[in-house]
Design an enzyme around this catalytic site. Structure first.
Site, mmCIF file in Angstrom:
data_model
loop_
_atom_site.group_PDB
_atom_site.id
_atom_site.type_symbol
_atom_site.label_atom_id
_atom_site.label_comp_id
_atom_site.label_asym_id
_atom_site.label_seq_id
_atom_site.Cartn_x
_atom_site.Cartn_y
_atom_site.Cartn_z
ATOM 1 N N ILE A 184 0.826 -1.203 0.000
ATOM 2 C CA ILE A 184 0.000 0.000 0.000
ATOM 3 C C ILE A 184 0.860 1.253 0.000
ATOM 4 C CG2 ILE A 184 -0.230 0.016 2.536
ATOM 5 C CD1 ILE A 184 -3.163 1.011 2.027
ATOM 6 N N CYS A 456 -12.678 15.093 15.226
ATOM 7 C CA CYS A 456 -13.365 14.153 14.345
ATOM 8 C C CYS A 456 -14.131 13.175 15.224
ATOM 9 C CB CYS A 456 -12.390 13.417 13.419
ATOM 10 S SG CYS A 456 -11.266 12.302 14.294
#
EC number: 2.8.1.4
Length: 482
Positions: A184, A456
């Site tokens: 990744i 958040c």
């Protein structure tokens, strides 16, 4: 509340033993994901569906959303389960449930029936449909493409009034296939390819080659954690970070300019194969697409594959970039990829598109492979569930606050969609919106005389972004956790 889980069609055509195994694994996956919302919920498996029953009505939307993101589920039905006595009783219950929805609309009735009854499914459809048409003057029957389809399921002496149908992501349950290791980078391709293997039933671990410092690794951790949390949280997975800067330095010093790209990819495959062997992983996953860049021609891909016996899966091999970006948008990784820090330390001026094996091997003879062995040995391996905790330790110098002072402003860094769905309002303090993917370019435009409290929903993203901003020299940053 009750949900009926319908299986992905490919599961239903398996042999009896395989089908039962898949259903058992999917049931366990559902329990693992939903226990975070309601520990008292019940998950019951049947031959052709799975039932989920929960008591906490406040978690209804969260549970429904989580179910639509679990691989192996074709769709879910939100139902009201009630007893009935006869066909007229079915009609009366359907009328009470659907009257408001059908006013001024065209509709049809669809019935599925299991068990022994004095009536057929078609007879129920006609009786209920005719009754609804008579009792709701503004509604009319339309059997093809109606505005509303009234779905009913009759099972023995129970009537399931279907309140809503929600599509799942399909695929196979995670754990029905073997583990893979995804290389990744945080870009569009690797995120989408990781998702595609999760959807196909693989537990996906992550391997990241750090070519350019902490900022890049922070970004990639965000992507990996997001993918796992959204689609694969039923299983524990590893996030392995390898500091590849020494390898890049050796390539820049020892390898001919035109061969650098292919040699770098071969080194990555060698390193990833060692990691895969260490943890018993069966295959590597990359986001390569044929012809996208110079190292992704058939000749070069074959040379890259030759350095390892480990199977390399390339789910995007025939995809064009537009298709990949559209998929990234659907799964929610597009914003991460667009703002991912890039490192261009190994870019050849004239990279070869048709590398010659003998020449590549001759260049690699100059390479000190002890450097590669060392970086693999020193690789940082963490349980992806600990990324949030590890991030909290790393940003210990970033203060976490639950209150606010006169000079503080809360900075809501959630995505625009999340903010629209659930706006943040805190009494006594200003709240400013700036999605996380704009922080790297737009935070400097904010009033730097203020102290910005990043917020958040779960606190993971705010901590990661606080660390990133601190590294960029912004000292007026804190994490807000009420």
């Amino acid at each position: 509340m009750k949900f009926i889980i319908k299986l992905f069609p490919e599961i239903t055509i398996k042999s009896q033993s395989v089908r039962l195994r898949f259903i058992k694994i999917l049931t366990g996956n559902i329990r693992n994901v939903l226990k975070h919302y309601d520990e008292t919920l019940a998950v019951v498996r049947h031959w052709d569906n799975i039932e989920v029953r929960a008591k906490d009505e406040n978690q209804r939307l969260a549970i429904r959303d989580a179910l639509t993101r679990i691989p192996g589920i074709h769709h879910i039905l939100e139902v009201e389960d009630v007893p009935f006595t006869d066909m007229h009783d079915i009609f009366e219950k359907a009328l009470a449930q659907y009257r408001e929805q059908l006013e001024g609309k065209t509709f049809c009735v669809r019935v599925k029936r299991r068990g022994k009854h004095e009536f057929s499914s078609i007879e129920v459809e006609r009786y209920v449909g005719g009754g609804l048409n008579q009792h709701i003057e503004s509604a009319r029957v339309k059997l093809t493409n109606p505005d509303v389809t009234v779905h009913l399921e009759v099972e023995d002496d129970r009537l399931l009034l279907i309140k809503g149908r929600y599509e799942g992501i399909g695929g196979f349950p995670i754990g029905t296939q073997e583990d893979v290791l995804s290389l990744i980078s945080g870009g569009f391709d690797s995120g989408v390819s990781s998702y595609m293997l999760m959807r196909r039933g693989c537990r996906v671990h992550y391997c990241f080659f750090n070519l350019g410092g902490a900022a890049h690794e922070i970004g990639v951790r965000q992507v990996a954690h997001y993918l796992w949390n959204r689609f694969g949280s039923s299983h524990r997975v590893r996030f392995v970070a390898i500091n590849f800067e020494p390898v890049v330095g050796e390539i820049l010093e020892k390898v001919d300019d035109g061969q650098m790209g292919v040699v770098l990819k071969r080194m990555m495959v060698r390193a990833a194969s060692k990691v895969a062997e260490r943890y018993g992983v069966q295959a590597l996953v990359t986001g390569e697409a044929l012809g996208q860049v110079s190292s992704q021609t058939l000749t070069n891909l074959r040379l890259i594959d030759n350095v390892s016996d480990t199977l390399i899966l390339r789910p995007l091999i025939s995809y064009d970039k537009e298709h990949i970006i559209n998929l990234a948008r659907q799964i929610g990784t597009e914003d991460f990829a667009r703002t991912m820090p890039e490192y261009c330390g190994v870019i050849s001026k004239s990279p070869t598109v048709k590398a010659i094996k003998a020449k590549i091997e001759a260049e690699e003879e100059n390479f000190d492979f002890s450097i590669l062995d060392k970086v693999v040995e020193e690789a940082n391996n963490v349980d992806i569930r600990e990324i949030a905790q590890q991030t909290q330790q790393e940003v210990v110098e970033v203060e976490t606050v639950s209150g606010f002072g006169p000079n503080d402003v809360i900075l809501d860094i959630r995505s625009v969609d999340e903010q629209d769905d659930k706006p943040l309002k805190v009494e006594g303090v200003d709240v400013v919106s700036l999605p996380f993917y704009k922080l790297s370019t737009k935070f400097g435009d904010l009033d730097q005389s203020k102290t910005w409290l990043l917020w958040c929903e779960r606190g993971v993203m705010s901590r990661l972004q606080a660390l990133y901003l601190r590294e960029q020299g912004f000292e007026n940053v804190k994490v807000y956790r009420p």
